[in-house]
Motif scaffolding. Structure first.
Motif, PDB file in Angstrom:
ATOM      1  N   LYS A 200       0.828  -1.211   0.000  1.00 41.44           N
ATOM      2  CA  LYS A 200       0.000   0.000   0.000  1.00 41.44           C
ATOM      3  C   LYS A 200       0.862   1.261   0.000  1.00 41.44           C
ATOM      4  O   LYS A 200       0.551   2.239  -0.685  1.00 41.44           O
ATOM      5  N   SER A 201       1.942   1.224   0.762  1.00 39.05           N
ATOM      6  CA  SER A 201       2.837   2.379   0.818  1.00 39.05           C
ATOM      7  C   SER A 201       3.446   2.673  -0.544  1.00 39.05           C
ATOM      8  O   SER A 201       3.482   3.822  -0.993  1.00 39.05           O
ATOM      9  N   VAL A 275       1.440  -9.496  -7.309  1.00 35.71           N
ATOM     10  CA  VAL A 275       2.477  -9.672  -6.282  1.00 35.71           C
ATOM     11  C   VAL A 275       2.149 -10.906  -5.448  1.00 35.71           C
ATOM     12  O   VAL A 275       0.986 -11.148  -5.111  1.00 35.71           O
ATOM     13  N   TYR A 276       3.171 -11.675  -5.098  1.00 34.02           N
ATOM     14  CA  TYR A 276       2.948 -12.850  -4.264  1.00 34.02           C
ATOM     15  C   TYR A 276       3.228 -12.489  -2.808  1.00 34.02           C
ATOM     16  O   TYR A 276       4.344 -12.186  -2.430  1.00 34.02           O
ATOM     17  N   VAL A 284      -2.253  -5.552  -8.034  1.00 29.67           N
ATOM     18  CA  VAL A 284      -2.161  -4.162  -7.596  1.00 29.67           C
ATOM     19  C   VAL A 284      -1.996  -3.283  -8.834  1.00 29.67           C
ATOM     20  O   VAL A 284      -1.430  -3.713  -9.836  1.00 29.67           O
ATOM     21  N   ASP A 285      -2.510  -2.083  -8.759  1.00 26.61           N
ATOM     22  CA  ASP A 285      -2.430  -1.148  -9.881  1.00 26.61           C
ATOM     23  C   ASP A 285      -1.575   0.044  -9.467  1.00 26.61           C
ATOM     24  O   ASP A 285      -2.057   0.953  -8.785  1.00 26.61           O
ATOM     25  N   PRO A 286      -0.316   0.073  -9.886  1.00 24.04           N
ATOM     26  CA  PRO A 286       0.576   1.162  -9.482  1.00 24.04           C
ATOM     27  C   PRO A 286       0.177   2.516 -10.045  1.00 24.04           C
ATOM     28  O   PRO A 286       0.542   3.546  -9.479  1.00 24.04           O
ATOM     29  N   TYR A 293      -7.608  -6.468  -2.476  1.00 21.40           N
ATOM     30  CA  TYR A 293      -7.474  -7.305  -1.284  1.00 21.40           C
ATOM     31  C   TYR A 293      -8.826  -7.364  -0.581  1.00 21.40           C
ATOM     32  O   TYR A 293      -9.484  -6.345  -0.389  1.00 21.40           O
ATOM     33  N   ASP A 294      -9.241  -8.585  -0.219  1.00 19.51           N
ATOM     34  CA  ASP A 294     -10.495  -8.769   0.508  1.00 19.51           C
ATOM     35  C   ASP A 294     -10.305  -9.947   1.463  1.00 19.51           C
ATOM     36  O   ASP A 294     -10.588 -11.079   1.116  1.00 19.51           O
TER      37      ASP A 294
END
Length: 357
Positions: A200-201, A275-276, A284-286, A293-294
């Motif tokens: 997330k960061s 990503v693993y 993830v969409d940069p 994520y759920d």
């Protein structure tokens, strides 16, 4: 219960190594459509002769024996008694410390009542045309230099479908030593208490780069090394995906590229990464800052029907109707990092009103 063995060359799917021919066997329930048994603990280390069906069966058994036994509801002790072998033998086969003979394999399969049907040379859809010829034309005319790493990756991407899914999600993760990468020290600033927060960061950071980037398309530069992308900034999805993927690799998290497209609408595609982490692949969409994520990571194979994606706008959601995946080795000495400018083809596309025709 019937099973199929699908045998194909690994190098037909992804670039595990030039000149190395590996044969990989996948096992799945007959008539199970996409409900395919997952392969775990795959060790890509065994060479197979293309004509050796016996070796393919052995490899299949080697990596799937534990799951088959449990599906039959048998303990190691119970199966050992039926096979008239010590329990230690069953245990050694399951922990991969013993290579059983073909006779033993066929005997155990018979006791387990597993019927083997063979399909050779299963086809996977790979390359520019994974989303059809129209998208193939667009990808061949991509604004990155034709000799660049971007075009190499597009030539190697594999469409996600019932044939490729077990391989793409077969329990392996390729990681690369990144300590000597120029972005290794920079990447550590995104490290948090757990992988999800770390991701997330980073994704917040990359999406802010895109948000604050306002260079006109005809003045932009594309491609080059990930360091060059970072230094100049970008709001181009492929370049941003490359930057994020390498930073995640530097943080010890395996990543790969995900290409998506809406086949019902012209020129609607996007590049993200998978990503693993937390024992699963997660998209993830940069560029737009999304972490799918759920309660657990949402993979590219599951994302289209996920509630998280359904909450987003229709145009974005529908791009996930078709998916292709490709591995990226940033340490490959043959990668060509070439900076390019926008070409006439892309400028023309960008000026067209997208009405789906």
């Amino acid at each position: 219960m019937n099973y199929h063995i699908i045998a194909f060359r690994v190098r037909d799917i992804t670039n595990f190594g030039r000149g190395v021919i590996l044969f990989f066997s996948l096992l799945y329930k007959k008539n199970a459509s996409t409900d395919i048994c997952k392969i775990t603990n795959v060790k890509i280390c065994t060479l197979f002769d293309s004509s050796s069906i016996n070796l393919q069966i052995l490899f299949l058994f080697y990596i799937r024996f534990n799951t088959i036994r449990k599906e039959k509801g048998l303990s190691q002790i119970e199966l050992a008694k039926r096979c008239h072998v010590p329990q230690l033998t069953i245990g050694r086969i399951e922990n991969h410390s013993m290579n059983p003979s073909l006779d033993m394999v066929m005997s155990i399969l018979n006791i387990l009542n597993v019927n083997i049907e063979l399909t050779e040379n299963a086809k996977v859809i790979k390359g520019y045309d994974v989303f059809g010829k129209e998208y193939g034309c667009m990808l061949r005319n991509d604004l990155h230099d034709i000799n660049s790493i971007e075009h190499k990756l597009m030539q190697e991407m594999v469409r996600l479908d019932s044939i490729s899914e077990p391989f793409l999600y077969g329990g392996y993760q390729i990681s690369y030593p990144m300590e000597n990468n120029i972005l290794y020290s920079f990447a550590q600033r995104f490290k948090r208490d757990n992988d999800l927060e770390t991701i997330k960061s980073l994704i917040h950071y990359t999406s802010q780069i895109a948000t604050n980037y306002n260079t006109p398309l005809d003045e932009m530069y594309f491609g080059g090394t990930e360091k060059e992308i970072l230094d100049r900034g970008t709001n181009w999805c492929f370049d941003m995906a490359r930057l994020a993927a390498v930073i995640l690799d530097c943080l010890g998290m395996t990543s790969r590229f995900v290409f998506v497209a809406n086949p019902d609408k012209a020129y609607h595609g996007h590049v993200l990464i998978e990503v693993y982490y937390n024992n699963s692949w997660g998209v993830v969409d940069p560029l737009y800052g999304y972490v799918f994520y759920d309660y657990s990571p949402i993979s590219a194979k599951d994302i289209y029907h996920s509630s998280v994606l359904q909450e987003l706008n229709e145009e974005y959601k529908n791009m996930f109707k078709q998916v292709a995946i490709v591995e990226y080795n940033p340490n490959d000495e043959e990668n060509k990092y070439i900076i390019s400018k926008c070409n006439k083809y892309t400028l023309t596309l960008n000026s067209i009103v997208q009405d789906g025709t």
